[in-house]
Design an enzyme around this catalytic site. Structure first.
Site, PDB file in Angstrom:
ATOM      1  N   HIS A  72      63.744  76.382  56.059  1.00 25.47           N
ATOM      2  CA  HIS A  72      63.713  78.192  56.113  1.00 25.47           C
ATOM      3  C   HIS A  72      63.210  78.862  57.199  1.00 25.47           C
ATOM      4  O   HIS A  72      62.757  78.471  57.993  1.00 25.47           O
ATOM      5  CB  HIS A  72      62.267  78.263  54.961  1.00 25.47           C
ATOM      6  CG  HIS A  72      62.243  78.573  53.600  1.00 25.47           C
ATOM      7  ND1 HIS A  72      61.689  78.839  53.118  1.00 25.47           N
ATOM      8  CD2 HIS A  72      63.376  78.031  53.248  1.00 25.47           C
ATOM      9  CE1 HIS A  72      61.953  78.531  51.608  1.00 25.47           C
ATOM     10  NE2 HIS A  72      63.014  78.268  52.141  1.00 25.47           N
ATOM     11  N   TYR A 201      55.452  87.346  50.758  1.00 26.02           N
ATOM     12  CA  TYR A 201      54.119  87.820  50.539  1.00 26.02           C
ATOM     13  C   TYR A 201      54.764  89.367  50.378  1.00 26.02           C
ATOM     14  O   TYR A 201      55.296  90.007  51.375  1.00 26.02           O
ATOM     15  CB  TYR A 201      53.813  87.772  52.246  1.00 26.02           C
ATOM     16  CG  TYR A 201      53.488  86.111  52.810  1.00 26.02           C
ATOM     17  CD1 TYR A 201      52.302  85.538  52.915  1.00 26.02           C
ATOM     18  CD2 TYR A 201      54.370  85.434  52.903  1.00 26.02           C
ATOM     19  CE1 TYR A 201      52.141  84.080  53.128  1.00 26.02           C
ATOM     20  CE2 TYR A 201      54.391  83.491  53.487  1.00 26.02           C
ATOM     21  CZ  TYR A 201      53.389  83.275  53.513  1.00 26.02           C
ATOM     22  OH  TYR A 201      53.219  82.233  53.980  1.00 26.02           O
ATOM     23  N   PRO A 294      44.367  79.317  52.790  1.00 26.37           N
ATOM     24  CA  PRO A 294      45.996  78.764  52.329  1.00 26.37           C
ATOM     25  C   PRO A 294      46.951  80.183  52.785  1.00 26.37           C
ATOM     26  O   PRO A 294      48.216  79.425  52.779  1.00 26.37           O
ATOM     27  CB  PRO A 294      46.533  78.953  51.604  1.00 26.37           C
ATOM     28  CG  PRO A 294      45.420  79.743  50.482  1.00 26.37           C
ATOM     29  CD  PRO A 294      44.152  79.411  51.669  1.00 26.37           C
ATOM     30  N   LYS A 298      48.499  77.344  57.430  1.00 19.95           N
ATOM     31  CA  LYS A 298      48.088  76.235  58.845  1.00 19.95           C
ATOM     32  C   LYS A 298      46.704  74.492  58.288  1.00 19.95           C
ATOM     33  O   LYS A 298      47.179  73.414  58.922  1.00 19.95           O
ATOM     34  CB  LYS A 298      47.218  76.982  59.390  1.00 19.95           C
ATOM     35  CG  LYS A 298      47.911  78.152  59.603  1.00 19.95           C
ATOM     36  CD  LYS A 298      48.148  78.033  61.056  1.00 19.95           C
ATOM     37  CE  LYS A 298      49.868  78.809  61.264  1.00 19.95           C
ATOM     38  NZ  LYS A 298      51.138  78.754  61.302  1.00 19.95           N
ATOM     39  N   TYR A 386      53.080  81.632  62.388  1.00 21.32           N
ATOM     40  CA  TYR A 386      53.814  81.444  61.166  1.00 21.32           C
ATOM     41  C   TYR A 386      54.661  79.462  61.641  1.00 21.32           C
ATOM     42  O   TYR A 386      53.814  78.794  61.219  1.00 21.32           O
ATOM     43  CB  TYR A 386      54.507  82.203  60.419  1.00 21.32           C
ATOM     44  CG  TYR A 386      54.533  81.442  58.824  1.00 21.32           C
ATOM     45  CD1 TYR A 386      53.763  82.076  58.305  1.00 21.32           C
ATOM     46  CD2 TYR A 386      55.508  80.363  58.510  1.00 21.32           C
ATOM     47  CE1 TYR A 386      53.876  81.888  56.460  1.00 21.32           C
ATOM     48  CE2 TYR A 386      55.868  80.589  57.285  1.00 21.32           C
ATOM     49  CZ  TYR A 386      54.670  80.794  56.031  1.00 21.32           C
ATOM     50  OH  TYR A 386      55.112  79.830  54.761  1.00 21.32           O
TER      51      TYR A 386
END
Length: 392
Positions: A72, A201, A294, A298, A386
């Site tokens: 991704h 998200y 979550p 991480k 991220y």
């Protein structure tokens, strides 16, 4: 039994550590309370940072990940009916992430360990860690109906938040930093192709939603729910309807794909750090030392960072005779841990609507998201966090 490194826990941290040590010519024994089937089936994280992907490749355990994992290059933020894609490589100098479930990482590591590694004992319950301050710490454990001792030069506790390794750190030197959130995630697995080719998200007045995947044919999705929610109280169509509402957008080209729900559960949300991460010759790694909500993906990646730090320090001791890197283990890991805690906290509070949220809180969240979509520096900070902080 006698070994150089006794590893408690055959999750991804313990198994990866055993592989790194084996590759470096250092012997170890892994003790796991559960049976093999349980370890290979428990659902956990699914996002691997760039650094974790690199470590798995270097360790020789990435062949199936590279075949079946899904690279991704970004995520989508959705809020106020708007869509915004965060392009990771463009913002980080080429870094990205990989969708590959923790269960699959564990399967790969277990198969390799059993075929070409040190002892891996399933259904071996660690009862206590003794002699942490001595040169020969011991793990007392029960296996096949009898108690035994594993004598070691070092013990690494990868046995999670309720394991015995953390108890080897005296209370008078321990510090705990913790935050419990008033909401959790209702998660589902569904036999339907993902509705988007990257993670989505979504911040919504009804609560957070996340659209993810486990494979090209399996969707993973989450809804923010009250912390005391029972997953059985939510019907399948009710979940899909709520996902549809929270993922709403003015873009007519996007639709939510629905399919049979095969699993559902509720994940609590907690931030936790135990300091120090080392006492004597006992080292804590992964959930034994820290937990993150979550939202930032991480947890598994922090565990990888911990065991890489330990393995490199032990190799350095062998090659140079200096234990400076081992002595710095806790400090080195905690720098990365606190950056990950910061990132996960920021993502969580920006995207979730708390039960006491006010209109002012709503506007602050929208302003944070607007800042990310309009300021490259803010967007780059998200992308860098991220895709992962340096392992050393």
């Amino acid at each position: 039994m006698r070994t150089t490194v006794g590893i408690i826990g055959a999750g991804p941290a313990g198994l990866l550590l055993a592989r790194l040590l084996h590759n470096a010519g250092i012997d170890s024994v892994v003790l796991e309370t559960r049976d093999r089937a349980y370890v290979e089936q428990r659902q956990r994280a699914g996002i691997l940072e760039q650094g974790s992907v690199d470590v798995l490749r270097e360790a020789g355990v990435a062949a199936r990940m590279d075949r079946e994992g899904i690279p991704h290059d970004g995520i989508e933020l959705r809020f106020d009916r708007r869509r915004h894609r965060v392009d990771f490589p463009a913002l980080t100098g080429g870094r990205s992430v990989m969708v590959y479930a923790q269960t699959e990482v564990c399967k790969d590591l277990i198969a390799l360990q059993l075929a070409a590694g040190g002892p891996l004992l399933f259904e071996a319950e660690a009862l206590a860690v003794e002699g942490a301050e001595s040169e020969n710490p011991r793990v007392r454990f029960r296996h096949q109906g009898r108690e035994d001792l594993l004598e070691c030069d070092y013990v690494v506790g990868c046995d999670g938040s309720w394991g015995v390794a953390r108890k080897a750190v005296p209370a008078d030197v321990s510090q705990v930093f913790e935050r419990t959130y008033p909401f959790g995630w209702l998660g589902i697995l569904a036999d339907v192709p993902p509705s988007h080719d990257e993670l989505v998200y979504a911040r919504h007045d009804r609560g957070f939603a996340l659209l993810s995947m486990r494979s090209p044919t399996v969707t993973r999705a989450y809804l923010q729910v009250p912390a005391d929610t029972d997953a059985a109280d939510w019907g399948d169509e009710e979940i899909w309807d709520e996902l549809d509402r929270r993922l709403e957008t003015d873009d007519p080209s996007w639709t939510l794909k629905r399919g049979p729900v095969t699993a559902k559960s509720v994940t609590p949300m907690r931030s936790y750090v135990h300091e120090p991460m080392r006492h004597g010759r006992v080292f804590l790694a992964g959930d034994a030392a820290h937990i993150v909500p979550p939202t930032g993906a991480k947890g598994l990646n922090l565990a990888v960072g911990d065991v890489v730090t330990f393995a490199r320090a032990l190799v350095d001791l062998r090659e140079t005779g200096s234990d400076a890197r081992l002595d710095a283990y806790s400090e080195t890991c905690l720098r990365r841990v606190w950056q990950a805690e910061r990132f996960s906290y920021a993502m969580t509070t920006m995207l979730h609507r708390g039960p006491e949220a006010t209109p002012f809180d709503d506007r602050i969240q929208l302003a944070q998201l607007d800042r990310i979509t309009t300021a490259r520096s803010a967007e780059a900070d998200l992308a860098e966090g991220y895709t992962g902080f340096p392992l050393d």
